[in-house]
Every structure is written in structure tokens, then in C-alpha cells.
Design a protein around this motif. Sequence first.
Motif: not given
Length: 191
Positions: A152-179
Motif C-alpha cells: 500500500s505504501k509503494i502504491e501511494k508512492m509510485l502512483g498509477k503512472t509510476g507503476l505503469g512505467v515500471v511495468r512497461k520498462t520490465f516488459g521491454v527487458v523481458l522481451l529482450a530476454i525472450a529473444v
Amino acid sequence: MNFDFKEIATVGMVLFAVIDIVGTIPIVVDLRTKHGHIESEKASLVAAIIMIVFLFVGEGLLNLIGIDVHSFAVAGSFVLFFLALEMILGIRIYRDAEPSSASIVPLAFPLIAGAGTMTTLLSLRSQYYTENIVVAIILNIILVYAVLKSSSKIEKMLGKTGLGVVRKTFGVVLLAIAVKLFASNVKGLFV
């Protein structure tokens, strides 16, 4: 012993991206709202046991049903590819039933130690030393525990936009790892 900090860091980042505990904070918060207390310790411990047991037993299980590690790694690269697409594009390719309680079942499995994590573990085993993978699992579980405890503290700190950015960043990393995983294991299919 073949401890290598570079391997531990690489495997740790891969597992962090696949487990995506930061990306699941909204789900964890929702479960906490619906069901009250979440058993962070129990969920983390069970997830660690599932991952470590599967790391050691998974390959034998594959051999029992006649599948080699390279085939599983290539299949795993496809799973990681689609998981990465989900993270980057914000879509759901895999749909699971809505969890009914905040017990071990929705947290430890499939949220933390799900199909993507299992596939990744066996795929990583084909490239990295087992002891480095175990250390990376333990480090990730410690992080998972910390995130579950303070979701709950992390959610408040990052906010919805921050969580989205973190998720998308690790998505790109994961895509490169998959390749990379696909490219390094597809040759093994034809040997």
C-alpha cells in the motif's frame, strides 16, 4: 561451487521481470481490500519452495515425458515473449479466474510462482549454474516479501503512472530476454 555475481544479477533481473511483483501491487491491494490481511510470510515461503523444487525436479519431469531442455527453453521464450507483450501493451492474453481469497493460492501460485516463472526457471537452468539461480530466487523472494508487506505504501508512492512505467520498462527487458533465450536454444533443437 560456481557462484558468479554477474550470473546472479542477470538471473535475478530476469526473475524480477517475470514475477513482476511491482506490477501485481494493484492486484495485491485489491486482494487486501477484499479479504483483509494478506499472509506475506507464508505466500513468500511457499513461492520459494515451489520455485526451488521445480528448479531441481522440473528437468526430470520433462525427461519423464520425453521433452528436452532446449525444447522447453524455446517454448519458454514464447511464454516470456507474450508475458512481455502483456506488460508493454497493457493487454491480457492469458485470463485466469478471479481469485476467491487472499490465501497462498492466488499469491504464491500463480501470482508469484506462476507458469511464466516455472518456464523461466527451466530455461535459465539451460544457461546458468543452478546455485546462482537458487541465490537469485532467494533474493527475489526477499524482495517479494518486502513488496507484499509494504504494497500500500509503494502504491501511494509510485502512483498509477509510476507503476505503469515500471511495468512497461520490465516488459521491454523481458522481451529482450525472450529473444536471447530463443536464439541461444533454437540451435539445440537441430543437434
